[in-house]
Design a protein around this motif. Structure first.
Motif, PDB file in Angstrom:
ATOM      1  N   ALA A   1       0.816  -1.183  -0.250  1.00  0.00           N
ATOM      2  CA  ALA A   1       0.110  -0.066  -0.148  1.00  0.00           C
ATOM      3  C   ALA A   1       0.635   1.431  -0.163  1.00  0.00           C
ATOM      4  CB  ALA A   1      -0.858   0.145   1.293  1.00  0.00           C
ATOM      5  N   LEU A   2       2.032   1.193   0.921  1.00  0.00           N
ATOM      6  CA  LEU A   2       2.882   2.288   0.782  1.00  0.00           C
ATOM      7  C   LEU A   2       3.418   2.736  -0.490  1.00  0.00           C
ATOM      8  CD1 LEU A   2       4.455   1.843   4.269  1.00  0.00           C
ATOM      9  CD2 LEU A   2       3.064   3.744   3.642  1.00  0.00           C
ATOM     10  N   LEU A   3       3.770   1.588  -1.350  1.00  0.00           N
ATOM     11  CA  LEU A   3       4.412   1.895  -2.621  1.00  0.00           C
ATOM     12  C   LEU A   3       3.482   2.503  -3.652  1.00  0.00           C
ATOM     13  CD1 LEU A   3       6.432  -1.664  -2.755  1.00  0.00           C
ATOM     14  CD2 LEU A   3       7.364   0.792  -2.860  1.00  0.00           C
ATOM     15  N   GLU A   4       2.172   2.113  -3.392  1.00  0.00           N
ATOM     16  CA  GLU A   4       1.204   2.568  -4.257  1.00  0.00           C
ATOM     17  C   GLU A   4       1.077   4.207  -3.956  1.00  0.00           C
ATOM     18  OE1 GLU A   4      -0.675   1.731  -6.742  1.00  0.00           O
ATOM     19  OE2 GLU A   4      -0.014  -0.783  -6.524  1.00  0.00           O
ATOM     20  N   ARG A   5       1.054   4.551  -2.713  1.00  0.00           N
ATOM     21  CA  ARG A   5       1.192   5.984  -2.256  1.00  0.00           C
ATOM     22  C   ARG A   5       2.438   6.736  -2.645  1.00  0.00           C
ATOM     23  NH1 ARG A   5      -3.013   4.881  -2.934  1.00  0.00           N
ATOM     24  NH2 ARG A   5      -2.581   6.469  -4.532  1.00  0.00           N
ATOM     25  N   VAL A   6       3.440   6.142  -2.675  1.00  0.00           N
ATOM     26  CA  VAL A   6       4.876   6.794  -3.169  1.00  0.00           C
ATOM     27  C   VAL A   6       4.736   7.650  -4.359  1.00  0.00           C
ATOM     28  CG1 VAL A   6       7.248   6.309  -3.881  1.00  0.00           C
ATOM     29  CG2 VAL A   6       6.333   5.244  -1.864  1.00  0.00           C
ATOM     30  N   ASN A   7       3.507   7.328  -5.361  1.00  0.00           N
ATOM     31  CA  ASN A   7       3.485   8.264  -6.430  1.00  0.00           C
ATOM     32  C   ASN A   7       2.159   8.877  -6.278  1.00  0.00           C
ATOM     33  OD1 ASN A   7       4.682   8.495  -9.103  1.00  0.00           O
ATOM     34  ND2 ASN A   7       2.676   7.776  -9.900  1.00  0.00           N
ATOM     35  N   ASP A   8       1.724   9.030  -5.115  1.00  0.00           N
ATOM     36  CA  ASP A   8       0.486   9.851  -4.682  1.00  0.00           C
ATOM     37  C   ASP A   8       0.351  11.487  -5.446  1.00  0.00           C
ATOM     38  OD1 ASP A   8      -2.087   9.288  -2.612  1.00  0.00           O
ATOM     39  OD2 ASP A   8      -1.577  11.302  -3.103  1.00  0.00           O
ATOM     40  N   TRP A   9      -0.601  11.680  -5.793  1.00  0.00           N
ATOM     41  CA  TRP A   9      -0.825  12.973  -6.477  1.00  0.00           C
ATOM     42  C   TRP A   9      -0.673  14.049  -5.217  1.00  0.00           C
ATOM     43  CZ3 TRP A   9      -4.579   9.412  -6.255  1.00  0.00           C
ATOM     44  CH2 TRP A   9      -5.641   9.651  -5.842  1.00  0.00           C
ATOM     45  N   VAL A  10      -0.744  13.899  -4.106  1.00  0.00           N
ATOM     46  CA  VAL A  10      -0.692  14.957  -3.290  1.00  0.00           C
ATOM     47  C   VAL A  10       0.868  14.840  -2.452  1.00  0.00           C
ATOM     48  CG1 VAL A  10      -1.438  15.601  -0.710  1.00  0.00           C
ATOM     49  CG2 VAL A  10      -2.828  14.863  -2.472  1.00  0.00           C
ATOM     50  N   PRO A  11       1.600  15.815  -2.720  1.00  0.00           N
ATOM     51  CA  PRO A  11       3.066  15.789  -2.328  1.00  0.00           C
ATOM     52  C   PRO A  11       3.225  15.433  -0.756  1.00  0.00           C
ATOM     53  CG  PRO A  11       2.759  17.959  -3.441  1.00  0.00           C
ATOM     54  CD  PRO A  11       1.377  17.305  -2.886  1.00  0.00           C
ATOM     55  N   GLN A  12       2.376  15.756   0.242  1.00  0.00           N
ATOM     56  CA  GLN A  12       2.721  15.367   1.402  1.00  0.00           C
ATOM     57  C   GLN A  12       2.407  13.875   1.820  1.00  0.00           C
ATOM     58  OE1 GLN A  12       0.961  17.855   0.238  1.00  0.00           O
ATOM     59  NE2 GLN A  12       0.314  19.468   1.764  1.00  0.00           N
ATOM     60  N   VAL A  13       1.574  13.269   1.025  1.00  0.00           N
ATOM     61  CA  VAL A  13       1.226  11.844   1.198  1.00  0.00           C
ATOM     62  C   VAL A  13       2.389  11.057   0.631  1.00  0.00           C
ATOM     63  CG1 VAL A  13      -0.289   9.969   0.231  1.00  0.00           C
ATOM     64  CG2 VAL A  13      -1.316  12.339   1.137  1.00  0.00           C
ATOM     65  N   ARG A  14       2.834  11.458  -0.802  1.00  0.00           N
ATOM     66  CA  ARG A  14       4.056  11.172  -1.210  1.00  0.00           C
ATOM     67  C   ARG A  14       5.254  11.038  -0.302  1.00  0.00           C
ATOM     68  NH1 ARG A  14       3.048  14.134  -6.239  1.00  0.00           N
ATOM     69  NH2 ARG A  14       4.890  15.241  -5.684  1.00  0.00           N
ATOM     70  N   GLN A  15       5.611  11.988   0.371  1.00  0.00           N
ATOM     71  CA  GLN A  15       6.655  12.205   1.235  1.00  0.00           C
ATOM     72  C   GLN A  15       6.556  11.332   2.368  1.00  0.00           C
ATOM     73  OE1 GLN A  15       6.821  16.321   2.341  1.00  0.00           O
ATOM     74  NE2 GLN A  15       7.197  17.009   0.093  1.00  0.00           N
ATOM     75  N   LEU A  16       5.449  11.052   2.891  1.00  0.00           N
ATOM     76  CA  LEU A  16       5.084  10.156   4.284  1.00  0.00           C
ATOM     77  C   LEU A  16       5.171   8.745   3.695  1.00  0.00           C
ATOM     78  CD1 LEU A  16       1.864  11.926   5.784  1.00  0.00           C
ATOM     79  CD2 LEU A  16       4.270  11.737   6.840  1.00  0.00           C
ATOM     80  N   ALA A  17       4.692   8.499   2.795  1.00  0.00           N
ATOM     81  CA  ALA A  17       4.851   6.942   1.943  1.00  0.00           C
ATOM     82  C   ALA A  17       6.094   6.877   1.584  1.00  0.00           C
ATOM     83  CB  ALA A  17       3.815   6.814   0.757  1.00  0.00           C
ATOM     84  N   ASN A  18       7.036   7.666   1.326  1.00  0.00           N
ATOM     85  CA  ASN A  18       8.337   7.311   0.939  1.00  0.00           C
ATOM     86  C   ASN A  18       9.286   7.143   2.122  1.00  0.00           C
ATOM     87  OD1 ASN A  18      10.460   7.144  -1.243  1.00  0.00           O
ATOM     88  ND2 ASN A  18      11.308   8.714  -0.104  1.00  0.00           N
ATOM     89  N   ALA A  19       8.931   7.739   3.157  1.00  0.00           N
ATOM     90  CA  ALA A  19       9.567   7.681   4.327  1.00  0.00           C
ATOM     91  C   ALA A  19       9.268   6.165   5.004  1.00  0.00           C
ATOM     92  CB  ALA A  19       8.973   8.745   5.472  1.00  0.00           C
ATOM     93  N   GLY A  20       7.949   6.028   5.029  1.00  0.00           N
ATOM     94  CA  GLY A  20       7.640   4.672   5.432  1.00  0.00           C
ATOM     95  C   GLY A  20       8.115   3.602   4.556  1.00  0.00           C
ATOM     96  N   VAL A  21       8.191   3.590   3.472  1.00  0.00           N
ATOM     97  CA  VAL A  21       9.148   2.526   2.538  1.00  0.00           C
ATOM     98  C   VAL A  21      10.514   2.618   2.716  1.00  0.00           C
ATOM     99  CG1 VAL A  21       9.942   2.045   0.133  1.00  0.00           C
ATOM    100  CG2 VAL A  21       7.344   2.853   0.565  1.00  0.00           C
TER     101      VAL A  21
END
Length: 450
Positions: free
Chosen positions: A72-92
């Protein structure tokens, strides 16, 4: 839950926004998150249309490590909201260590998908994941996963394993036995960079694998490495694949090998026992335009394997009319269709009696597509002649045959029939006109045929 409580408190303490849609999204997020309980809910909410909801879901999934959470986090690494992308990338990033190799292998599909997503630069994440999966301490686990994967995942794992391998012979041997044909193709290509003493045994192993494209690539490579490839070419001339046979026929003269002699020697031996053997012999015989003797033809046409019967039918010349006619009773539709195609090249006077007999015998029992195919073998006017004859001879089924004739007339357009004589056409048209005048047929039948 601390992050969720803090986030909800901050959201509730904010003054009501002036923008209607922003206010709507805030309230929607509060309602959705109020009922969220376990990890399954967070996985679902990580793809919610509301960005506030996705942000909280990503925060929670980062605290709940699991293979599903990583996907799920890998899907959100490409999210259209920058804040969500940054959080997901940190989780990955927390998963990019050898201890989380099982999770990375579970999430291969979304991980590989990052290479094609351009909303952000994912090269560092992909490179870090490859480095982890190429580690010596996880090699056995990655190789075990490679053996059961298929499609793009199998190719991805093979590529990174091969890149990290100092002694690739064992890996290539496993890859040549892989169920994914594209992996076997990649393995054959990789074999060609090895020294001859290592490459030749592997390439010979590839010759025994399924997939004609794999065997063709292996043959190409072996032809330049073997001092004596005649035995390989003899086997290839009788391969079940036309592509392999064609390559062998092309190479045979260079090594003073006669394909006709190879075929003749095989025809002097016992009948094949497997489908692949049959297809090789029948294919080469057809390509060399060699007619099989009656024993071989009969055995092939009686084979329990439809593909063998089909190949035997293809190899028949137009002289074998009786065998072509007999194959109209074949239970396999492909064989029946090929028999009709072969019979379509025969003169009408050679077919007429046998087609009449078969249609008389089997008309009521034939499937619609087979009945139509047999009727299509008749010239157009001879189709009408047959229907009118059945009408005259089966008075008790008059309505049935009248309906057939009417439907047949409605389907005709530009009657092309170079076989039926003009006098016979006029006679048939007169019969239809009489039936039409008596009201037995619709009023436009004659117009369609004239």
């Amino acid at each position: 839950m601390k992050h969720l409580k803090d986030w909800l408190q901050r959201l509730n303490s904010r003054p009501a926004p002036d923008n209607y849609w922003e206010s709507y999204r805030h309230h929607e997020a509060l309602e959705v998150l109020a009922d969220c309980k376990g990890e399954g809910d967070w996985l679902t909410l990580s793809s919610h249309h509301n960005g506030f909801v996705r942000e909280v879901a990503v925060r929670k999934l980062s605290e709940l490590p699991s293979p599903e959470a990583l996907a799920a986090l890998l899907e959100r690494v490409n999210d259209w909201v920058p804040q969500v992308r940054q959080l997901a990338n940190a989780g990955v990033q927390r998963y990019l260590v050898p201890e989380h190799t099982p999770a990375l292998l579970h999430a291969l599909q979304p991980l590989m998908a990052l290479a094609e997503r351009q909303r952000a630069d994912h090269r560092e994440t992909l490179a870090a994941a490859r480095t982890v999966l190429q580690g010596a301490e996880v090699r056995d686990a990655v190789q075990a996963a490679f053996l059961v994967q298929h499609g793009k995942s199998a190719r991805f794992l093979f590529d990174l394993l091969l890149e990290a391998s100092d002694e690739p012979v064992s890996l290539l041997g496993k890859a040549l036995a892989h169920r994914e044909m594209t992996v076997r193709q990649m393995a054959v290509s990789a074999c060609q960079s090895l020294p001859a003493e290592q490459a030749v045994p592997l390439l010979q192993l590839a010759l025994a694998t399924p997939g004609a494209s794999v065997r063709v690539k292996a043959m190409h490579a072996l032809l330049s490495r073997l001092d004596e490839p005649r035995e390989m070419l003899r086997d290839a001339l009788l391969d079940a694949s036309p592509a392999v046979r064609n390559l062998a026929r092309w190479a045979a003269p260079r090594w003073q090998l006669d394909a006709g002699e190879v075929l003749a020697k095989r025809l002097d031996a016992a009948l094949p026992k497997s489908k692949r053997e049959w297809l090789g012999v029948l294919g080469l015989a057809s390509e060399l335009e060699v007619s099989l003797d009656e024993c071989w033809r009969a055995a092939a046409l009686r084979s329990p394997m439809a593909s063998v019967r089909l190949a035997a039918l293809v190899s028949l010349s137009d002289e074998h009319l009786s065998e072509q006619l007999a194959m109209q009773d074949d239970p396999a539709d492909k064989v029946f269709a090929k028999a009709c195609e072969c019979l379509g090249r025969q003169p009408w006077d050679a077919l007429e009696a046998e087609l009449d007999r078969r249609l008389d015998r089997d008309w009521q029992h034939l499937p619609d597509h087979r009945r139509a195919a047999l009727m299509a073998l008749r010239p157009r006017w001879q189709q009408l002649a047959y229907l009118l004859r059945r009408l005259d001879s089966e008075v008790q089924q008059r309505d049935y045959w009248l309906a057939w004739i009417a439907n047949w007339c409605q389907q005709q357009y530009l009657m092309v029939d170079p076989t039926t004589a003009p006098a016979e056409r006029r006679k048939l048209l007169a019969q239809v006109a009489e039936l039409q005048d008596n009201g037995a047929l619709p009023p436009d039948c004659v117009t369609r045929l004239a």
